[in-house]
Write an enzyme that holds these catalytic residues in place. Sequence first.
Site, PDB file in Angstrom:
ATOM      1  N   ASP A 139      -2.996 -18.214  -0.013  1.00 37.84           N
ATOM      2  CA  ASP A 139      -3.951 -19.610  -0.777  1.00 37.84           C
ATOM      3  C   ASP A 139      -4.518 -19.862  -0.233  1.00 37.84           C
ATOM      4  OD1 ASP A 139      -1.362 -19.909  -1.030  1.00 37.84           O
ATOM      5  OD2 ASP A 139      -1.491 -20.928  -3.052  1.00 37.84           O
ATOM      6  N   ASP A 158     -12.338  -8.738   4.354  1.00 35.24           N
ATOM      7  CA  ASP A 158     -13.822  -8.741   3.328  1.00 35.24           C
ATOM      8  C   ASP A 158     -14.140 -10.367   3.521  1.00 35.24           C
ATOM      9  OD1 ASP A 158     -14.113  -5.770   2.990  1.00 35.24           O
ATOM     10  OD2 ASP A 158     -14.353  -6.670   1.006  1.00 35.24           O
ATOM     11  N   ASP A 160      -6.652  -7.049   4.227  1.00 32.97           N
ATOM     12  CA  ASP A 160      -7.392  -6.749   3.135  1.00 32.97           C
ATOM     13  C   ASP A 160      -8.431  -7.756   2.811  1.00 32.97           C
ATOM     14  OD1 ASP A 160      -9.678  -4.575   2.089  1.00 32.97           O
ATOM     15  OD2 ASP A 160      -8.072  -4.485   0.206  1.00 32.97           O
ATOM     16  N   LYS A 205       2.903 -15.470   2.134  1.00 27.12           N
ATOM     17  CA  LYS A 205       3.007 -15.802   0.935  1.00 27.12           C
ATOM     18  C   LYS A 205       4.361 -16.719   0.635  1.00 27.12           C
ATOM     19  CE  LYS A 205       1.741 -17.290  -3.146  1.00 27.12           C
ATOM     20  NZ  LYS A 205       0.739 -18.872  -3.308  1.00 27.12           N
ATOM     21  N   TYR A 232       0.437  -0.763  -0.038  1.00 27.42           N
ATOM     22  CA  TYR A 232       0.038  -0.206   0.129  1.00 27.42           C
ATOM     23  C   TYR A 232       1.022   1.636  -0.256  1.00 27.42           C
ATOM     24  CZ  TYR A 232      -4.629  -2.123   0.675  1.00 27.42           C
ATOM     25  OH  TYR A 232      -6.193  -2.566   0.761  1.00 27.42           O
TER      26      TYR A 232
HETATM   27  C1  IPM Z   1     -10.401  -1.177   3.866  1.00 29.05           C
HETATM   28  C2  IPM Z   1     -10.835  -0.854   2.287  1.00 29.05           C
HETATM   29  C3  IPM Z   1      -9.322   0.065   2.371  1.00 29.05           C
HETATM   30  C4  IPM Z   1      -8.045  -0.686   2.697  1.00 29.05           C
HETATM   31  C5  IPM Z   1      -9.265   0.944   1.319  1.00 29.05           C
HETATM   32  C6  IPM Z   1     -10.956   2.247   0.981  1.00 29.05           C
HETATM   33  C7  IPM Z   1      -8.662   1.844   0.919  1.00 29.05           C
HETATM   34  O1  IPM Z   1     -10.069  -2.050   1.552  1.00 29.05           O
HETATM   35  O2  IPM Z   1     -10.278  -0.367   4.978  1.00 29.05           O
HETATM   36  O3  IPM Z   1     -10.256  -2.840   3.790  1.00 29.05           O
HETATM   37  O4  IPM Z   1      -8.382  -0.906   1.005  1.00 29.05           O
HETATM   38  O5  IPM Z   1      -7.485  -0.449   3.106  1.00 29.05           O
HETATM   39 MG    MG Z   2     -10.933  -4.116   2.376  1.00 31.73          MG
END
Ligand code: IPM
Ligand code: MG
Length: 372
Positions: A221, A249, A245, A189, A142
């Site tokens: 993975d 999700d 990240d 990884k 990042y």
């Molecule tokens: C998160 C989001 C952020 C990230 C984005 C909005 C930059 O997806 O907080 O998980 O990738 O960290």
């Molecule tokens: Mg995110």
Amino acid sequence: MQLNIAVLDGDGIGPEVVAQSIKCLRSVEDTFGHSFTFRKAAVGATAIKKYNTALPDKTLKVCKDSDAILFGAIGAPEYDGDPKAKIWPEQGLLKLRKELGLFANIRPVKVFPALVKQSPLAKSVVQNTDLVIYRELSGGIYYGDKNIDHKANSATDTCTYTESEISRIAHLAFKAAKARRKKLTLVDKANVLETSRLWRRTVLEIAKSYPEVTLNALFIDNAAVQMILNPTQFDVILTDNMFGDILSDQGSVIAGSIGLLPSASVGNEYAMFEPIHGSYPNAKGSNIANPVASILSVAMLLQHFKMDEESDAVIAAVLKSFSKKIVTPDIMGSSKYGTNYVGDFIADNIMELDGSFNMNDENIGLGNSTII
Ligand code: IPM
Ligand code: MG
């Protein structure tokens, strides 16, 4: 306790969900005799429109002058479709994390008994899931050197980690594991990436100081597969910025709705609390967004300041909303309740508890639905 809280609503549904969190904090103030002050500041697309930057200096100052930051959501579709843009909303959040030194992002993934049918995965797989992801937040790909060469049609993103960046979050993750079920999984990884090999070396060394914690390591993975096949095998997951990240999700699918997952981002000086979900622009202003992720982020804020009873009271009120089916349509498609109503219900039900509160007590099923 007296707390100054910076409120960064951000974009899309951010202002709507944060408004419910503020109601809950007001209710905590009244019930437990605290004093919270709120200062709003602009970030993201909202800030770009007004100040031509996603993170105005004034916003950063408001954050630095506060004890904690409550963050809504960031992102707007008009920027997503323009890869040539020089300024875009997410830059605000990334800069904020870096400037405030928020190196650890803590993302609990818990399946609430009342919502177990929400997950598209089998109940037998997801029930009793209770894991927490420690995602490194201020380094890695990042923040590494970036470059795009339009002539050569090539682009570069560099992933860099130092031992000290790894070790400061690793210690937090080991401490969390020690206080929980004593299991830590490092996700990397290391069969491909040098940064991952440094993570592995560093974390294996630190493990020697935490003999009561069992450490194992999985490649990303395989970890992604294991998390869906058997999420209850995990206690604390430690991983880098990018893998964290993605995995978090994925965790929201296990929990049943991305509208449920809170997070805390902490550093040595500052702490910020935000839902893991995005700005859900299609729902903006429709009063359908789930405020629970933001409200549970408030519970994490209270816990951060050692207000455990207060935090439990917020969680208990959220659980009550589930058991009474006072939920938004992402949880129950037929629900007629909106963001505001759910927020009011939860805020109204925050009250002192007798200390014997248990998150797994309620067990009432809800119907099927869509996911935000
Ligand atoms: C998160 C989001 C952020 C990230 C984005 C909005 C930059 O997806 O907080 O998980 O990738 O960290
Ligand atoms: Mg995110």
